[in-house]
Design an enzyme around this catalytic site. Structure first.
Site, PDB file in Angstrom:
ATOM      1  N   ASP A  12      27.143 -34.479   6.964  1.00  0.00           N
ATOM      2  CA  ASP A  12      28.134 -33.826   6.350  1.00  0.00           C
ATOM      3  C   ASP A  12      28.984 -34.857   5.463  1.00  0.00           C
ATOM      4  OD1 ASP A  12      27.823 -31.900   8.231  1.00  0.00           O
ATOM      5  OD2 ASP A  12      28.600 -33.476   9.799  1.00  0.00           O
ATOM      6  N   LYS A  15      26.330 -34.056   0.552  1.00  0.00           N
ATOM      7  CA  LYS A  15      25.159 -34.096  -0.038  1.00  0.00           C
ATOM      8  C   LYS A  15      24.971 -32.835  -0.799  1.00  0.00           C
ATOM      9  CE  LYS A  15      22.893 -34.533   3.586  1.00  0.00           C
ATOM     10  NZ  LYS A  15      24.114 -34.517   4.309  1.00  0.00           N
ATOM     11  N   GLY A  39      24.004 -27.735   7.601  1.00  0.00           N
ATOM     12  CA  GLY A  39      24.601 -27.078   6.576  1.00  0.00           C
ATOM     13  C   GLY A  39      25.305 -27.693   5.360  1.00  0.00           C
ATOM     14  N   HIS A  40      25.197 -27.186   4.188  1.00  0.00           N
ATOM     15  CA  HIS A  40      25.668 -27.769   2.827  1.00  0.00           C
ATOM     16  C   HIS A  40      26.731 -26.891   2.356  1.00  0.00           C
ATOM     17  CE1 HIS A  40      22.107 -30.393   2.085  1.00  0.00           C
ATOM     18  NE2 HIS A  40      22.648 -30.934   3.002  1.00  0.00           N
ATOM     19  N   GLN A 223      21.133 -33.626   7.246  1.00  0.00           N
ATOM     20  CA  GLN A 223      21.896 -34.393   8.279  1.00  0.00           C
ATOM     21  C   GLN A 223      22.025 -35.803   7.499  1.00  0.00           C
ATOM     22  OE1 GLN A 223      18.468 -33.008   9.657  1.00  0.00           O
ATOM     23  NE2 GLN A 223      19.828 -31.399  10.448  1.00  0.00           N
TER      24      GLN A 223
END
Length: 423
Positions: A12, A15, A39-40, A223
């Site tokens: 988180d 990235k 999740g991005h 991650q």
């Protein structure tokens, strides 16, 4: 130039934004590990995009996105994600999104196993997203997994799928759990397979052909480094290698073809789920949550928050081989009169420069802080290093010293234009 981007904390870190920022000069964007437990979030052109399996490069026209062999892929989830992106105007075809035929498939039965295992652990639960990631990697290691290549021939795939479901139902009965509806699962997964089949390819020659042609590749990590199954806060980790080395094994690109490795960190520290967290602090956590920040893109869960941790970042830079660090969320400190930075851990009277190996030791560690003055001004409108307040510049410089590699960019907000090169 071929670049690996890795989260240097517990994920988180932003990235997706950095990948998006660097994709303009890239030809290929590849994902090499993890699943849709990641999740991005990318904000571009005034629109918010949440990506779980599709590489962030999909938001740029003319880029090839590759989901590599090291990824575990939920076909139903990926179809949903593709449909959502298309609804937002994103173009996705078999020309700009390829899926490795060697990637393993996450099935609904893996999600049920994941949830059952978490429940069985009780107070010792890992805090997984229950997306079936761990059980799928376990199937891969047990050599009973189903891969994307198996989808190529529908009749054979259905038979393979039914055999795996029958095997799982035997396990479920032994665990005292309800068995899975075989016909429904087959129908759901096969429907997703029909959509994804045109995207399946042997991506390893594709990647290496791009290298030979001198194209630029971005390797998108999922991650963060401390969720790595080898280097992280084991057992409170994910089931893949989230470190820089995982980008090579997860895509079939040899290590000597990598030109640079960029770490991404927040100016502070966050973590989702259970596990040790030395600098966790209610003051900074309440401050960030009150700003509407630090809620998971995948789960919506409030993240645990803490002060900047030089010990974490120093070790992360070592085992990932960071050439530079991109720091996000510097503006999260805008209203802080003082900022704490952890420079060492105290463990049973001993000062540690690097994190310990066991959770029991992690949990006994106490942060050793130094304090720096804040800047008490809104920096979200800054667009150059010269506009950044002096105290904020000093904070960035001090973090560079502690990490052992230069902080090359800072983020002062979520948009593309809010990324500033450090001078």
């Amino acid at each position: 130039m071929n670049t690996i981007i890795i989260g240097s904390q517990w994920g988180d870190e932003g990235k997706g934004k950095m990948i998006d920022f660097l994709t303009e000069t890239a030809d290929v964007v590849a994902r090499g590990q993890g699943g849709n437990n990641a999740g991005h979030t990318v904000i571009a052109n005034g629109q918010k995009y949440i990506l779980h399996l599709v590489p962030s490069g999909i938001l740029w026209p003319g880029k090839l996105c590759v989901i590599g062999n090291g990824v575990v892929l939920d076909p139903i989830g990926l179809v949903d994600e593709i449909n959502q992106l298309k609804a937002q105007g994103v173009t996705i075809t078999s020309e700009n999104l390829l899926i490795s035929d060697r990637a393993h498939v996450v099935l609904p039965l893996h999600k049920e196993m994941d949830a059952a295992q978490e429940t069985a652990l009780g107070k010792k639960a890992i805090g997984t997203t229950k997306r079936g990631i761990g059980p799928t990697y376990a199937d891969k290691a047990r050599r009973i997994g189903i891969r994307m290549a198996d989808m190529r021939k529908p009749e054979i795939f259905e038979e393979t799928l039914r055999n795996r479901i029958k095997m799982a139902n035997v396990e479920f009965e032994r665990m005292g759990l309800p068995t899975m509806d075989e016909d429904q699962m087959v129908a759901d997964v096969c429907a997703a397979a029909d959509v994804l089949r045109p995207h399946i390819a042997n991506t390893i020659p594709v990647m290496n052909k791009a290298l030979k042609e001198g194209k630029s590749i971005l390797f998108e990590g999922a991650q963060g480094a401390y969720l790595d199954v080898d280097f992280g806060t084991y057992p409170f980790v994910t089931s893949s290698n989230t470190s820089s080395a995982g980008a090579c094994t997860g895509t079939g690109v040899p290590p000597h073809k990598i030109d640079r490795i960029i770490g991404v960190c927040k100016a502070y520290t966050t973590r989702v789920g259970a596990g040790p967290f030395v600098t966790e602090d209610d003051e900074i956590s309440d401050h960030l949550h009150s700003m509407g920040r630090e809620f998971g893109a995948t789960t919506g869960r409030a993240r645990r928050c803490g002060w900047a941790d030089g010990v974490l970042l120093r070790f992360s830079a070592m085992f990932n081989g960071f050439d530079e660090m991109a720091m996000t969320n510097l503006d999260g400190y805008d209203k802080c009169a003082e900022i704490k930075i952890c420079t060492a851990y105290e463990l049973d009277g001993e000062m540690l420069e690097y994190p310990p190996a066991t959770v029991a030791e992690w949990e006994r560690c106490k942060p050793v802080y130094e304090t720096m003055p804040g800047w008490l001004t809104d920096i979200s409108g800054c667009r150059s290093w010269e506009e950044i307040p002096e105290n904020a510049q000093k904070f960035v410089k001090r973090m560079s010293e502690l990490i052992g590699c230069p902080v090359s960019t800072v983020g002062v907000g979520p948009d593309r234009e809010q990324t500033i090169a450090v001078k």
